[in-house]
Design a protein around this motif. Structure first.
Motif, PDB file in Angstrom:
ATOM      1  N   ARG A 161       0.829  -1.206   0.000  1.00 46.53           N
ATOM      2  CA  ARG A 161       0.000   0.000   0.000  1.00 46.53           C
ATOM      3  C   ARG A 161       0.868   1.262   0.000  1.00 46.53           C
ATOM      4  O   ARG A 161       0.599   2.220  -0.733  1.00 46.53           O
ATOM      5  N   SER A 162       1.936   1.259   0.792  1.00 42.87           N
ATOM      6  CA  SER A 162       2.811   2.429   0.874  1.00 42.87           C
ATOM      7  C   SER A 162       3.593   2.627  -0.423  1.00 42.87           C
ATOM      8  O   SER A 162       3.785   3.761  -0.876  1.00 42.87           O
ATOM      9  N   ALA A 163       4.048   1.518  -1.029  1.00 43.44           N
ATOM     10  CA  ALA A 163       4.816   1.624  -2.270  1.00 43.44           C
ATOM     11  C   ALA A 163       3.958   2.171  -3.400  1.00 43.44           C
ATOM     12  O   ALA A 163       4.405   3.014  -4.189  1.00 43.44           O
ATOM     13  N   VAL A 164       2.712   1.702  -3.488  1.00 42.55           N
ATOM     14  CA  VAL A 164       1.814   2.206  -4.536  1.00 42.55           C
ATOM     15  C   VAL A 164       1.488   3.674  -4.287  1.00 42.55           C
ATOM     16  O   VAL A 164       1.447   4.492  -5.216  1.00 42.55           O
ATOM     17  N   ALA A 165       1.277   4.036  -3.015  1.00 42.34           N
ATOM     18  CA  ALA A 165       0.962   5.431  -2.689  1.00 42.34           C
ATOM     19  C   ALA A 165       2.140   6.353  -2.953  1.00 42.34           C
ATOM     20  O   ALA A 165       1.963   7.558  -3.181  1.00 42.34           O
ATOM     21  N   ALA A 166       3.366   5.801  -2.932  1.00 43.97           N
ATOM     22  CA  ALA A 166       4.561   6.629  -3.107  1.00 43.97           C
ATOM     23  C   ALA A 166       4.811   7.004  -4.557  1.00 43.97           C
ATOM     24  O   ALA A 166       5.687   7.831  -4.834  1.00 43.97           O
ATOM     25  N   ILE A 167       4.071   6.405  -5.488  1.00 45.15           N
ATOM     26  CA  ILE A 167       4.280   6.709  -6.902  1.00 45.15           C
ATOM     27  C   ILE A 167       3.839   8.143  -7.174  1.00 45.15           C
ATOM     28  O   ILE A 167       2.675   8.501  -7.034  1.00 45.15           O
ATOM     29  N   GLY A 168       4.768   8.987  -7.537  1.00 50.71           N
ATOM     30  CA  GLY A 168       4.459  10.376  -7.859  1.00 50.71           C
ATOM     31  C   GLY A 168       4.449  11.299  -6.665  1.00 50.71           C
ATOM     32  O   GLY A 168       4.389  12.513  -6.829  1.00 50.71           O
ATOM     33  N   VAL A 169       4.476  10.764  -5.443  1.00 52.00           N
ATOM     34  CA  VAL A 169       4.516  11.598  -4.243  1.00 52.00           C
ATOM     35  C   VAL A 169       5.596  11.037  -3.324  1.00 52.00           C
ATOM     36  O   VAL A 169       6.101   9.936  -3.517  1.00 52.00           O
ATOM     37  N   SER A 170       5.945  11.810  -2.312  1.00 50.14           N
ATOM     38  CA  SER A 170       6.979  11.366  -1.374  1.00 50.14           C
ATOM     39  C   SER A 170       6.327  10.767  -0.133  1.00 50.14           C
ATOM     40  O   SER A 170       5.415  11.350   0.444  1.00 50.14           O
ATOM     41  N   VAL A 171       6.790   9.594   0.239  1.00 48.48           N
ATOM     42  CA  VAL A 171       6.328   8.921   1.454  1.00 48.48           C
ATOM     43  C   VAL A 171       7.555   8.624   2.299  1.00 48.48           C
ATOM     44  O   VAL A 171       8.497   7.976   1.837  1.00 48.48           O
ATOM     45  N   THR A 172       7.565   9.110   3.539  1.00 50.36           N
ATOM     46  CA  THR A 172       8.735   8.934   4.397  1.00 50.36           C
ATOM     47  C   THR A 172       8.704   7.571   5.076  1.00 50.36           C
ATOM     48  O   THR A 172       7.668   6.908   5.165  1.00 50.36           O
ATOM     49  N   LEU A 173       9.882   7.185   5.564  1.00 44.81           N
ATOM     50  CA  LEU A 173       9.991   5.920   6.295  1.00 44.81           C
ATOM     51  C   LEU A 173       9.135   5.951   7.553  1.00 44.81           C
ATOM     52  O   LEU A 173       8.542   4.938   7.942  1.00 44.81           O
ATOM     53  N   TRP A 174       9.048   7.126   8.196  1.00 38.91           N
ATOM     54  CA  TRP A 174       8.231   7.246   9.404  1.00 38.91           C
ATOM     55  C   TRP A 174       6.760   6.999   9.100  1.00 38.91           C
ATOM     56  O   TRP A 174       6.046   6.382   9.899  1.00 38.91           O
ATOM     57  N   GLN A 175       6.301   7.478   7.946  1.00 43.19           N
ATOM     58  CA  GLN A 175       4.904   7.250   7.577  1.00 43.19           C
ATOM     59  C   GLN A 175       4.618   5.762   7.386  1.00 43.19           C
ATOM     60  O   GLN A 175       3.585   5.248   7.815  1.00 43.19           O
ATOM     61  N   VAL A 176       5.557   5.078   6.733  1.00 40.53           N
ATOM     62  CA  VAL A 176       5.391   3.633   6.537  1.00 40.53           C
ATOM     63  C   VAL A 176       5.398   2.914   7.884  1.00 40.53           C
ATOM     64  O   VAL A 176       4.585   2.008   8.135  1.00 40.53           O
ATOM     65  N   ALA A 177       6.321   3.317   8.785  1.00 41.50           N
ATOM     66  CA  ALA A 177       6.413   2.665  10.094  1.00 41.50           C
ATOM     67  C   ALA A 177       5.144   2.887  10.908  1.00 41.50           C
ATOM     68  O   ALA A 177       4.615   1.956  11.536  1.00 41.50           O
ATOM     69  N   LEU A 178       4.627   4.121  10.899  1.00 46.17           N
ATOM     70  CA  LEU A 178       3.398   4.402  11.640  1.00 46.17           C
ATOM     71  C   LEU A 178       2.213   3.650  11.048  1.00 46.17           C
ATOM     72  O   LEU A 178       1.350   3.149  11.783  1.00 46.17           O
TER      73      LEU A 178
END
Length: 593
Positions: A161-178
């Motif tokens: 879910r995080s990898a797909v959401a990261a396409i075209g936008v920035s997703v931090t490691l903290w967001q994935v961890a939370l």
């Protein structure tokens, strides 16, 4: 009518394969995959596309629930660190490394999509453990593999879910961890609540059929709220199953549990078989879709082989490190046992260990601190309301630790067990279903979906087809503590001792001759003949005797649950003893009716 005929044919096919496959020495799931491939390749069969929500939301919840209910909680607790390492850290590392490899093989593939593919391929499959169980491998290996496959879906699906959401936008490691922490914590809480409510409600439902029917909806009662809140529905299902499996011997009757067990075994057979059949049926359609979109089967095969190779290599590294860590821990067993024995002797003298003793080394002090925390947690649960109860809590804790040491020494992991742990990491239906959740506009979607399907089918056929042979060559089949006659005799003595103790203090209302008959039955001195209801007096005597027998069985079951918490006997043996008590109770209750 066409759907009904297909359903009938599928059920008959599953039954035929489950009966015939063991006779030729082949695992039934592998036969079903091959049959699915063959059926889908027939000219008269249209392309088959399986909706991913059918597998993720319709088939996997009841399968995971059934597996969790039957998972030995004792072994699950003992190897929880190892299970967590494989189901979280290994999945995350594998997803990233496989993602980098996919981007190298397909240069136009974005890194986020590559990691999404890694998340799809990384988790082992709970359904694939059917192959492991049929291979006759030791219970500890089965528990680790099954526990890993039940929990790693949360890690994989959050990463996806995080990898797909990261396409075209920035997703931090903290967001994935939370996101991951929320998915697991919220799901565990929901599953715990559903599991406790399941036991509380069913304990008050009198008809056995009605109570067992409730169990059919429990997986979905845990799955749906968790998914609606953005948590992991599959983790919620597993938690509900673990809570139910642990508490059912105390809350539910014998007939109820035996009926439920038979029903869920049938459901498990049908759903597991359906998953393997669907994996084979869908693979040709995925290949056709890739060709129609101008993709090459060779590239998909190359990605699948590369991803599988990397997954096996990474798993080998993690397993090797884990086996080395377990061996180092086992070398400390004599020292730990000596220290626990000293604590046990002090407890026998009425002395409760205290923190801060200058006589203890730092390692011993940490060990005592862990025991103190465990004892305090038990006391908060109401187990220690007096000094005597506090001593009893400490004694149970120490006995449990000693039993853990005995188990880990008897079922120690060496290089042979490590090889099986590596080779047993098969992929299955979750990989195929998760791949199909990729958005329709995803770059190289057909390539990724087919590569994931090839990984699932390939590992099931190659690893699954050789796992039994490998375990047999390594000498890991047919050696189980569950069938040890000496341990079985010891367990029966402890259960009989508990029943005899209750005979001495709580059964004054029964005539002495009935008490003596029950005592003789427990001692297995002579067979006890049941009374014949040929007169009102005999009927009354028979009713009293059966009530006495039921009370003794209840005492034995209580003792069995206490022994289960300590872990002094193998879980398979405890299950057999519980089944024996259940059968005795059902026989008495049916004769009473």
């Amino acid at each position: 009518m066409e759907f009904e005929l297909i359903a009938i044919a599928a059920v008959l096919l599953v039954v035929a394969v489950s009966v015939l496959a063991p006779r030729v020495g082949v695992a039934a799931p592998l036969v079903l995959v091959v049959l699915g491939l063959g059926i889908a390749s027939l000219p008269i069969v249209d392309s088959i596309a399986i909706p991913p929500e059918l597998i993720l939301g319709g088939i996997l919840p009841p399968l995971l629930y059934s597996a969790a209910v039957n998972t030995p909680s004792m072994e699950f607790r003992r190897d929880f660190r190892l299970i967590s390492l494989f189901s979280v850290v290994l999945v995350a590392v594998s997803a990233v490394v496989i993602g980098l490899l996919a981007c190298a093989l397909v240069p136009s593939l974005p890194l986020g999509i590559g990691i999404a593919l890694g998340a799809i391929i990384s988790p082992t499959d709970a359904v694939a453990t059917a192959v492991i169980r049929q291979a006759g491998i030791s219970q500890r290996i089965v528990t680790v593999i099954e526990g890993e496959s039940m929990l790693n879906d949360a890690t994989a699906l959050v990463l996806l879910r995080s990898a797909v959401a990261a396409i075209g936008v920035s997703v931090t490691l903290w967001q994935v961890a939370l996101d991951f922490l929320w998915a697991v914590a919220a799901a565990a809480l929901i599953g715990y609540i559903v599991g406790r409510l399941n036991l509380a409600v069913r304990a008050r439902v009198v008809p056995v059929t009605s109570s067992v029917t409730i169990s059919l909806v429990v997986p979905f009662l845990a799955y749906i709220p968790a998914e609606e809140l953005g948590a992991s529905g599959l983790v919620a299902v597993v938690t509900a199953g673990l809570v139910t499996g642990y508490g059912s011997p105390r809350k539910l009757g014998a007939e109820e549990r035996i009926t439920e067990r038979s029903l869920w075994r049938t459901i498990e057979l049908l759903l597991e078989s359906a998953v393997f059949l669907l994996v084979g049926l869908e693979a040709p359609a995925l290949a056709e879709d890739l060709v129609e979109q101008g993709g090459g089967l060779g590239l998909a095969l190359m990605v699948a082989v590369g991803a599988t190779t990397v997954a096996i290599l990474l798993r080998s590294l993690f397993v090797a490190g884990s086996v080395a860590w377990l061996a180092r821990r086992n070398r400390r067993t004599p020292t730990v046992r000596k220290h626990l024995t000293e604590i046990q002797e002090r407890l026998a003298d009425g002395e409760v260990p205290q923190l801060g003793s200058p006589e203890r080394s730092g390692r011993k002090e940490r060990r005592v601190r862990r025991l103190v925390r465990a004892a305090e947690a038990s006391a908060r649960g109401g187990a220690a309301r007096s000094e005597e109860a506090r001593l009893g809590t400490w004694q149970r804790m120490v006995n449990q630790r000693l039993a853990d040491l005995d188990y880990l020494a008897a079922e120690a992991f060496g290089w042979r067990e490590g090889v099986v742990l590596v080779w047993a990491g098969m992929r299955g239906a979750v990989t195929v279903a998760a791949a199909q959740t990729l958005p329709s506009g995803t770059q190289h979607r057909s390539l990724l979906v087919l590569a994931a399907a090839l990984v699932a089918v390939g590992t099931l056929l190659v690893q699954g087809g050789t796992l039994g042979w490998l375990a047999k060559r390594l000498g890991l089949t047919g050696h189980s503590l569950d069938s040890d006659p000496v341990l079985w005799a010891g367990l029966q003595r402890e259960l009989n001792r508990a029943a005899m103790a209750r005979l001495s203090g709580e059964l004054d209302e029964y005539p002495p001759d009935l008490v003596e008959k029950a005592r003789e039955r427990l001692r297995l001195l002579t067979p006890v003949e049941d009374f014949r209801p040929d007169s009102p007096a005999n009927q009354a005597s028979m009713a009293k005797y059966r009530r006495l027998r039921l009370k003794l069985i209840a005492a034995q079951r209580d003792e069995l649950m206490a022994i289960r918490d300590l872990g002094t006997y193998p879980s398979g043996m405890l299950d057999a003893a519980l089944a024996q008590l259940d059968a005795d109770q059902i026989g008495i209750e049916l004769r009473s009716a």
